[in-house]
Design a protein around this motif. Structure first.
Motif, mmCIF file in Angstrom:
data_model
loop_
_atom_site.group_PDB
_atom_site.id
_atom_site.type_symbol
_atom_site.label_atom_id
_atom_site.label_comp_id
_atom_site.label_asym_id
_atom_site.label_seq_id
_atom_site.Cartn_x
_atom_site.Cartn_y
_atom_site.Cartn_z
ATOM 1 N N HIS A 38 0.919 -1.222 0.022
ATOM 2 C CA HIS A 38 -0.186 0.039 -0.051
ATOM 3 C C HIS A 38 1.052 1.268 0.015
ATOM 4 O O HIS A 38 0.662 2.238 -0.732
ATOM 5 N N LEU A 42 0.388 4.151 -2.701
ATOM 6 C CA LEU A 42 0.218 5.484 -2.315
ATOM 7 C C LEU A 42 1.079 6.464 -2.645
ATOM 8 O O LEU A 42 0.831 7.504 -2.794
ATOM 9 N N GLY A 76 -10.937 9.755 -3.912
ATOM 10 C CA GLY A 76 -10.436 8.411 -3.942
ATOM 11 C C GLY A 76 -8.918 8.231 -2.998
ATOM 12 O O GLY A 76 -8.669 7.396 -2.363
ATOM 13 N N ARG A 79 -9.500 8.674 0.379
ATOM 14 C CA ARG A 79 -10.107 7.627 1.071
ATOM 15 C C ARG A 79 -9.311 6.381 1.255
ATOM 16 O O ARG A 79 -9.233 5.552 2.403
ATOM 17 N N TRP A 80 -8.423 5.982 0.252
ATOM 18 C CA TRP A 80 -7.471 4.874 0.439
ATOM 19 C C TRP A 80 -6.406 5.328 1.309
ATOM 20 O O TRP A 80 -6.097 4.358 2.382
ATOM 21 N N SER A 81 -5.772 6.411 1.620
ATOM 22 C CA SER A 81 -5.042 6.762 2.509
ATOM 23 C C SER A 81 -5.745 6.483 3.917
ATOM 24 O O SER A 81 -4.995 6.170 4.971
ATOM 25 N N ARG A 83 -8.168 4.604 4.901
ATOM 26 C CA ARG A 83 -8.301 3.141 5.237
ATOM 27 C C ARG A 83 -6.797 2.400 5.866
ATOM 28 O O ARG A 83 -6.853 2.021 6.548
ATOM 29 N N PHE A 100 -7.096 -2.622 -2.076
ATOM 30 C CA PHE A 100 -6.704 -1.721 -2.944
ATOM 31 C C PHE A 100 -7.707 -1.025 -4.061
ATOM 32 O O PHE A 100 -7.931 -1.536 -5.004
ATOM 33 N N LEU A 102 -9.630 3.113 -5.052
ATOM 34 C CA LEU A 102 -9.893 4.310 -4.892
ATOM 35 C C LEU A 102 -11.584 4.603 -4.488
ATOM 36 O O LEU A 102 -11.885 5.433 -3.705
#
Length: 239
Positions: A38, A42, A76, A79-81, A83, A100, A102
């Motif tokens: 990740h 990222l 996105g 949001r990913w960051s 999580r 994995f 967005l």
């Protein structure tokens, strides 16, 4: 599924979370290793976010509107960051490995919502970073390193500041009790919320100025006073 609400006057970019009822005692010790894929992805996504945000700045200067595709991508990435941070060392809130993606994952214990983009003043890209500077200072104080020892020859820093110390305490508590200390968990989510609001404002995902308030806990507060931009829009609608 984490809680979502339809309350008006919430900040346009919102974090939600649900702590694991029975978190593992030891998994947090190796999450840094599990999250390496990740971190790699990222790192690339955040470079793209910076480039696209510069494009969005130009678009807002010319048209007063944020390009929808760039908006969706930047939301996105945030949001990913979140999580990843929630699973990892931003909160240690869950042992469920982050996807994995967005896009929103409704059944994941942590999530980020954002209102649709609204027209922005064309001058906003010129001063957003300057207006956000007080928040940047506060966020840096909450998450930055501390100088804990200096004898002239040797300087010792504690990296991560309040967040690092709090996460360490939470990790030790998990190791011995198998439970999150509720107050510390709420504090970590509150800090993450402040950081996310500050970034969202700088990236122009919203024109609403972030409140100077540490909104702790898994859920957003029910009522946030409307930001100046929102008040202006409502006034114009009544005229």
């Amino acid at each position: 599924m984490y809680w979502r609400g339809g309350i008006m006057n919430r900040y346009p970019v919102r974090l939600y979370a649900n702590p694991d009822p029975a978190p593992g005692r030891w998994l947090w010790l190796v999450k840094w290793l599990l999250l390496i894929p990740h971190f790699v992805v990222l790192a690339v996504l955040w470079i793209v976010l910076v480039v696209l945000t510069l494009v969005a700045y130009v678009a807002v200067l010319i048209t007063g509107r944020y390009p929808t595709g760039i908006y969706d991508f930047n939301v996105g990435v945030l949001r990913w960051s979140w999580r990843v941070g929630y699973y990892g060392y931003q909160a240690l809130g869950t042992d469920r490995y982050p996807p994995f993606a967005l896009a929103d994952v409704p059944d994941y214990p942590a999530g980020l919502d954002a209102d649709p983009p609204r027209p922005l003043p064309r001058w906003r890209p010129l001063v957003a970073w300057l207006l956000a500077f007080p928040h940047v200072l506060i966020v840096a104080a909450l998450t930055g390193g501390w100088r804990v020892y200096d004898d002239g020859d040797t300087v010792v820093y504690v990296s991560g500041g309040l967040v690092a110390v709090t996460v360490l305490i939470v990790g030790v508590a998990l190791l011995f009790t198998g439970r999150h200390p509720p107050g510390l968990y709420a504090l970590l989510v509150g800090v993450a919320r402040w950081v996310t609001r500050t970034i969202a404002y700088i990236v122009l995902l919203t024109g609403a100025y972030p409140p100077f308030r540490l909104d702790q806990g898994a859920r957003e507060p029910d009522h946030i006073p409307p930001a100046p931009d929102d008040a202006d829009h409502r006034t114009a609608a009544l005229m």
